[in-house]
Design a protein around this motif. Structure first.
Motif, PDB file in Angstrom:
ATOM      1  N   ARG A   6       0.775  -1.276   0.052  1.00 52.88           N
ATOM      2  CA  ARG A   6      -0.111   0.096  -0.141  1.00 52.88           C
ATOM      3  C   ARG A   6       0.858   1.201   0.191  1.00 52.88           C
ATOM      4  N   ARG A  35      -7.139  -4.820  -2.839  1.00 50.97           N
ATOM      5  CA  ARG A  35      -7.317  -3.670  -1.748  1.00 50.97           C
ATOM      6  C   ARG A  35      -5.952  -3.148  -1.418  1.00 50.97           C
ATOM      7  N   LYS A  38      -6.598   0.420  -2.817  1.00 50.98           N
ATOM      8  CA  LYS A  38      -7.342   1.640  -2.230  1.00 50.98           C
ATOM      9  C   LYS A  38      -6.374   2.623  -1.668  1.00 50.98           C
ATOM     10  N   PRO A  41      -5.493   6.056  -4.864  1.00 51.29           N
ATOM     11  CA  PRO A  41      -6.716   6.878  -5.677  1.00 51.29           C
ATOM     12  C   PRO A  41      -6.381   7.357  -6.902  1.00 51.29           C
ATOM     13  N   LYS A  67     -13.501  -2.528  -3.530  1.00 50.56           N
ATOM     14  CA  LYS A  67     -12.626  -1.640  -3.213  1.00 50.56           C
ATOM     15  C   LYS A  67     -13.133  -0.682  -2.199  1.00 50.56           C
TER      16      LYS A  67
END
Length: 67
Positions: A6, A35, A38, A41, A67
């Motif tokens: 992430r 996942r 997210k 964006p 999502k």
């Protein structure tokens, strides 16, 4: 591992989307990667998830849709 991805998601969105859409990749990985997006964006992430909704694998489609 997802947490680490992430942090890089906004810089590696294209590669993540490529794996999600690659039907030869591990289905478990393909199901989990949406996942990660997210944290990214941006339009490429959204476009990739929309393409994922057409995947033949239901778990991948479901993951892309939530999502």
């Amino acid at each position: 591992m997802l947490k680490a991805l992430r942090k890089l998601a906004s810089r590696t969105t294209g590669q993540i989307v490529d794996v999600i859409l690659d039907d030869t990749a591990d289905p478990v990985v393909r199901r989990r990667l949406p996942r990660v997006l997210k944290a990214a964006p941006n339009p490429r992430a959204v476009e990739g998830l929309l393409h994922g909704l057409e995947d033949p694998s239901f778990p991948v489609r479901a993951s892309c849709g939530t999502k």
